[in-house]
Design an enzyme around this catalytic site. Structure first.
Site, short mmCIF file in Angstrom:
data_model
loop_
_atom_site.label_atom_id
_atom_site.label_comp_id
_atom_site.label_asym_id
_atom_site.label_seq_id
_atom_site.Cartn_x
_atom_site.Cartn_y
_atom_site.Cartn_z
CE1 TYR A 197 -4.12 -1.69 0.14
CE2 TYR A 197 -3.28 -2.82 2.07
CZ TYR A 197 -4.24 -2.69 1.09
OH TYR A 197 -5.30 -3.55 1.03
CG PHE A 200 -0.67 0.77 -4.22
CD1 PHE A 200 0.06 0.18 -5.23
CD2 PHE A 200 -1.63 0.02 -3.56
CE1 PHE A 200 -0.15 -1.14 -5.57
CE2 PHE A 200 -1.86 -1.30 -3.90
CZ PHE A 200 -1.11 -1.88 -4.90
CE LYS A 206 -3.77 4.82 -7.11
NZ LYS A 206 -3.60 3.45 -6.62
CE1 TYR A 207 -4.25 6.74 -4.24
CE2 TYR A 207 -1.91 7.24 -4.22
CZ TYR A 207 -2.94 6.33 -4.05
OH TYR A 207 -2.68 5.04 -3.70
CG ASP A 400 -15.91 -9.78 -1.98
OD1 ASP A 400 -16.29 -9.01 -2.88
OD2 ASP A 400 -15.15 -10.74 -2.19
CG MET A 401 -16.37 -5.09 -4.55
SD MET A 401 -15.53 -3.84 -5.55
CE MET A 401 -13.98 -3.65 -4.70
CD GLU A 416 -5.83 1.38 -8.42
OE1 GLU A 416 -6.02 0.44 -9.24
OE2 GLU A 416 -4.95 1.37 -7.57
CD GLU A 425 -4.01 -5.40 -9.63
OE1 GLU A 425 -4.66 -4.72 -8.82
OE2 GLU A 425 -2.78 -5.25 -9.81
#
Ligand SMILES: C[S@@+](CC[C@H](N)C(=O)[O-])C[C@H]1O[C@@H](n2cnc3c(N)ncnc32)[C@H](O)[C@@H]1O
Length: 649
Positions: A197, A200, A206-207, A400-401, A416, A425
């Protein structure tokens, strides 16, 4: 090995920008055809083919007086080059007698020095240069003299390396990953560790892009609601009147200048100060407008403020003075109808939650953020940050989504879950299920909105050797490594043609609950289009395609490089595609799909590749097969060597 023929043509390079599509002609003779061994690269290629790409066969290249062109250089750098040899004759003496190189050679050496750690060998008559003060003190021809002279060359090369301008931050941080094959992450199957993390989170680009996309999504969501003539949030005025829109967006100006002649729908009059409070303007702006209205102004540069045009006024009146007071105090915070609900799914340690809060502050929209992750360690961090940093604007969930049931329908779904090849992914599978949490009227927004993968043929004998090395470690030799896709920072790998689009995904999917088409279908009216079950059946994330390329030069085709580009929302794009790469973004290295056996290609050769994305109940995988210039076997058939598991740990 010399880099170029003594005096010969540069390998032909059809520019990557030229039309290398279907129907391209085959290449003309360039001195690099079959059996033509004038080009040292051909000698080398024959030698290493005879040695079956032996991993201990490496190269030292002689730097010529006539430097090779870009194609030659790129192609050589894709080979296992360990050292560059410079003959003392390439050097000139400067005014003080020290050996120096021409500007062209300086540029060339700097170019290769930044790419990787090569050795530089200097040979020939080192003491042939005019003597400098340093060397004159030793006896000519003696060991001491040669050694003193050699020192001057070494110092000069060190000076050259030091004079290279600072490397881009990405090269400085990630240079050691160049041409280093890694297994792709599987964040669905495994729990990422804190270090991952952190990597990332160290890439601000990216952010920044996400924050801008969420900002645009919040504005767009408000606009949708206006268009629908519905009320959203705390009194976003959605009466459909031009005036209310003008006040909310500050873009239109009432033309009439006279309340009586106002063309806005509804009678003009004094707007309620609350109407302005809730109009979607940033708090500071709303206050300024409110003050003017209190002073009796009905027309402003923001347009006509016709009170009667606003249906929401009735709701506000019904809420009573307490609600008004609270709303006035909290700006656009907590009126009936609620703030815009943003769910960050796969929130990790929370950087996208920060992006959401910053975007909300910029846009003047009130948000309620729901942050979800399936990784229990990340969820602990999210709870901690909600308690100490974010406060009540953020609610944290673990799970879990794909089977998450949030407390309220979601207006904007932020995630993301992208891999180096876009969908690898399992973003499509996760988001298809997660989109069921979106508001049922089909107005829900996903950030990202869509993404496309791309592939380009490449030559990289170095990568091929590395993979063969993995396979050879196991006895009997395990072929699975030769048909697995990898993640790799490609710096010394040459593209043989421009990348072509492979698979495209869009969110929310129109075929599933939460998507736009699903809205019409969910009513269950059999006479009005396909029902939700049929739409679901129409939906699949399996794909296949055939790609055609034209090789730009003679090379050993060793595989295909994979990239993606993505529309996060509105005008915000994020890309690893070489032509549109988001500047300085390092969050993703490209993918590499190897060929089990390298294939010789010549300039103008057609290269065709068939690619599949396939799935079972438990996994998703890619298969790929070369169709031209020769037909090859299907790699990773049935996902036997490499697949992405759908089960979450
Ligand atoms: C690539 S990371 C991104 C993390 C964070 N959003 C960031 O940008 O730094 C993907 C995250 O999604 C989570 N994730 C993946 N699949 C998920 C699923 N089905 N449900 C919930 N979380 C999931 C992983 O645990 C991981 O934290």
């Amino acid at each position: 090995m010399p880099m170029a023929p003594a005096a010969g043509p540069e390998p032909q390079m059809r520019g990557l920008d030229s039309d290398d599509g279907e129907g391209a002609s085959t290449g003309s003779g360039t001195g690099h055809g079959e059996g033509d061994v004038d080009d040292p690269w051909d000698w080398w290629h024959q030698l290493r083919t005879l040695c079956d790409f032996h991993p201990r066969l490496n190269l030292a290249l002689e730097v010529p007086a006539d430097l090779p062109g870009e194609v030659s250089l790129l192609r050589w750098l894709a080979e296992p080059v360990k050292a560059f040899h410079l003959d003392a004759d390439l050097f000139m003496a400067n005014q003080r007698g020290f050996p120096v190189l021409s500007r062209l050679h300086q540029g060339f050496l700097k170019d290769v020095m930044v790419r990787t750690n090569y050795h530089f060998l200097v040979g020939g008559r080192l003491d042939a240069r005019p003597d400098s003060e340093d060397t004159m003190r030793s006896v000519p021809g003696s060991l001491e003299a040669v050694s003193r002279h050699a020192q001057l060359y070494v110092s000069y090369l060190r000076h050259l390396a030091r004079s290279i301008p600072d490397q881009p931050a990405g090269d400085a941080l990630f240079g050691s990953y160049n041409e280093f094959l890694q297994a792709p992450l599987q964040p669905l199957k495994e729990h990422l560790d804190s270090q991952t993390y952190e990597v990332f989170e160290n890439d601000p680009v990216k952010y920044q892009l996400y924050e801008e996309a969420i900002y645009q999504a919040l504005l767009a969501f408000t606009r949708y609601m206006h268009q629908d003539g519905r009320r959203i949030g705390e009194g976003e005025c959605v009466c459909g009147a031009d005036a209310a829109m003008a006040a909310a967006t500050a873009t239109a100006v009432c033309q009439s200048g006279d309340p009586g002649a106002c063309t806005c729908r509804g009678p003009a009059g004094h707007p309620s100060p609350r109407a302005i409070q809730y109009s979607g303007l940033a708090p500071g702006r709303a206050k300024a407008l409110r003050d003017r209205v209190r002073n009796g102004q009905t027309h402003t540069e923001w347009g006509c403020l016709g009170e009667g045009a606003c249906r929401c006024l009735e709701d506000w009146a019904a809420e009573g003075p307490e609600a008004e007071a609270e709303a006035l105090e909290t700006g656009l915070g907590s009126f009936a109808g609620g703030p815009i609900v943003v769910a960050v799914v796969g929130a990790g340690r929370g950087p996208l939650v920060n992006c959401t809060l910053q975007a909300a502050a910029r846009s003047g929209r009130a948000v309620s953020v729901l942050a979800l992750d399936k990784n229990p360690n990340a969820v602990l961090t999210l709870h901690d940050r909600a308690r100490n940093e974010w406060g009540s604007a953020v609610t944290v969930f673990g799970g879990d989504m794909r089977d998450w049931r949030p407390p309220a329908p979601v207006d904007v779904l932020v995630s993301e879950l992208l891999g180096s090849f876009g969908d690898n992914e399992l973003s499509p599978e996760c988001l298809d299920a997660a989109q069921a949490v979106l508001r049922p009227d089909g107005r829900g927004i996903s950030v990202p909105a869509c993404y496309t993968s791309h592939l380009a043929p490449v030559t990289s004998p170095r990568l091929h050797e590395q993979i063969r090395g993995f396979a050879a470690k196991e006895k009997p030799l395990d072929p699975k490594w030769l048909e697995t896709h990898y993640v790799v920072r490609l710096r010394n790998t040459m593209l043989l043609a421009r990348p072509r689009a492979v698979f495209h995904f869009r969110h929310p999917s129109p075929f599933l609950p939460g998507g736009h088409a699903a809205e019409g279908a969910s009513g269950g009216d059999p006479g009005r289009g396909p029902g939700p079950d049929r739409l679901r059946r129409l939906h699949t994330n399996d794909r296949h395609t055939v790609l055609h390329f034209t090789s730009t030069c003679a090379a050993s085709l060793t595989g295909f490089a994979g990239y993606f580009d993505c529309t996060l929302f509105g005008s915000v794009h994020m890309s690893t595609h070489p032509r549109t790469h988001s500047p300085d973004m390092e969050s993703w290295f490209p993918c590499f799909f190897p060929l089990r056996t390298p294939v010789d290609v010549r300039p103008g050769d057609r290269i065709s590749l068939q690619v599949w994305r396939r799935s079972s109940a438990t996994a998703v995988w890619y298969e790929w097969a070369l169709l031209a210039p020769v037909v090859g076997q299907i790699h990773n058939s049935g996902g036997r060597s490499c697949s992405m598991l759908l089960a979450s740990s």
